[in-house]
Design an enzyme around this catalytic site. Sequence first.
Site, PDB file in Angstrom:
ATOM      1  N   THR A   1       6.091   7.189  -0.177  1.00 40.57           N
ATOM      2  CA  THR A   1       5.018   6.208  -0.418  1.00 40.57           C
ATOM      3  C   THR A   1       4.086   6.256   0.796  1.00 40.57           C
ATOM      4  O   THR A   1       4.404   6.909   1.806  1.00 40.57           O
ATOM      5  CB  THR A   1       5.591   4.770  -0.497  1.00 40.57           C
ATOM      6  OG1 THR A   1       6.095   4.428   0.798  1.00 40.57           O
ATOM      7  CG2 THR A   1       6.663   4.613  -1.545  1.00 40.57           C
TER       8      THR A   1
ATOM      9  N   ASP B   1      -1.984  -8.155  -2.485  1.00 42.75           N
ATOM     10  CA  ASP B   1      -1.898  -7.207  -1.363  1.00 42.75           C
ATOM     11  C   ASP B   1      -3.029  -7.508  -0.385  1.00 42.75           C
ATOM     12  O   ASP B   1      -4.083  -8.002  -0.769  1.00 42.75           O
ATOM     13  CB  ASP B   1      -2.006  -5.756  -1.837  1.00 42.75           C
ATOM     14  CG  ASP B   1      -1.343  -4.773  -0.879  1.00 42.75           C
ATOM     15  OD1 ASP B   1      -0.313  -4.173  -1.242  1.00 42.75           O
ATOM     16  OD2 ASP B   1      -1.846  -4.623   0.270  1.00 42.75           O
TER      17      ASP B   1
ATOM     18  N   TYR C   1      12.286  -4.798  12.044  1.00 38.72           N
ATOM     19  CA  TYR C   1      12.324  -4.401  10.624  1.00 38.72           C
ATOM     20  C   TYR C   1      13.709  -4.653  10.033  1.00 38.72           C
ATOM     21  O   TYR C   1      13.838  -5.312   8.996  1.00 38.72           O
ATOM     22  CB  TYR C   1      11.939  -2.926  10.513  1.00 38.72           C
ATOM     23  CG  TYR C   1      11.833  -2.388   9.101  1.00 38.72           C
ATOM     24  CD1 TYR C   1      10.812  -2.795   8.250  1.00 38.72           C
ATOM     25  CD2 TYR C   1      12.743  -1.443   8.624  1.00 38.72           C
ATOM     26  CE1 TYR C   1      10.707  -2.284   6.949  1.00 38.72           C
ATOM     27  CE2 TYR C   1      12.639  -0.936   7.333  1.00 38.72           C
ATOM     28  CZ  TYR C   1      11.618  -1.359   6.498  1.00 38.72           C
ATOM     29  OH  TYR C   1      11.518  -0.846   5.217  1.00 38.72           O
TER      30      TYR C   1
END
Length: 250
Positions: free
Chosen positions: A190, A39, A155
């Site tokens: 999230t 990450d 996206y």
Amino acid sequence: MISYDFSSRVAVVTGAGGGMGLVLAQMLHKSGASVLMIDVKEKPGDVSEDDRCIYAQGDLTDAKFVSAATDAAFKKFGRIDYLANVAGVLWFGKDVSLLDIDLGVWNQVMDINLKSMVHTIRAAVPHMRKSGGGAMVHFSTIQCLRGDSKPQDAYVAGKAGVVAMSKSIAMQLAADRIRSNVIYPGVTKTPMQARWDTEEKVRQMADYVPLHRVGSPDDMANAAMFLLSDAASYITGADLVVDGGLMLKY
Ligand SMILES: NC(=O)c1ccc[n+]([C@@H]2O[C@H](COP(=O)([O-])OP(=O)(O)OC[C@H]3O[C@@H](n4cnc5c(N)ncnc54)[C@H](O)[C@@H]3O)[C@@H](O)[C@H]2O)c1
């Protein structure tokens, strides 16, 4: 709760610094796997590196970083069996209609959400071949299955590309016993959905979902665990919608 035995297996998980990727990496680790967590964010406080866990902080758009981190995991753990491409960005406000989007933003989103998948697959596949096979799961979105009056065109285009590349690579790698499948998450609580910052906003979203709740990182990680596991050994080139029934409305 289904339990899997991933002992002596090795997984690479991107986006492992938060959200779905973190939960998936933790589930794999708990099930016995060794895990390379990647990450751009710093290692979360509740993650500790041990003899079965490496946390590599870096940018997935950097092919050299991705291949060095993957090679280091192969060197430490002796094999690579799984790749989970979970990392992604959704830039509200900047990622808009293709008619208006800044092309620099378009390129950045494509680099992070789609081209990074080229880097991770290129880095992992030679090691998977040496390990005798493997499995990959890539995270798309249900958004790329429909139109939207408030579009995020970079996206959705990138995420549709994820699906196309998964199918193509599934065909190319089937003879190597390497599987490739896609998850289409629905709305999931999230850090990516920080905009749902009140109980009321979450409730409104939940009411819109046929199963009357928003998804959790566990819901997505559970689906990924299945697709990676030997229980899915005859599944490749497939897509799994995990959205509480939301796509039934479209
Ligand atoms: N949350 C949702 O409602 C939802 C819905 C559909 C699809 N998805 C997809 O599911 C996946 C996981 O999403 P999430 O909700 O857990 O998001 P998240 O923002 O919580 O986690 C994504 C992670 O990817 C990492 N990342 C972003 N760019 C990176 C880069 N260049 N290099 C390395 N790491 C990078 C981030 O730091 C972050 O930790 C994403 O691909 C997302 O597009 C999410």
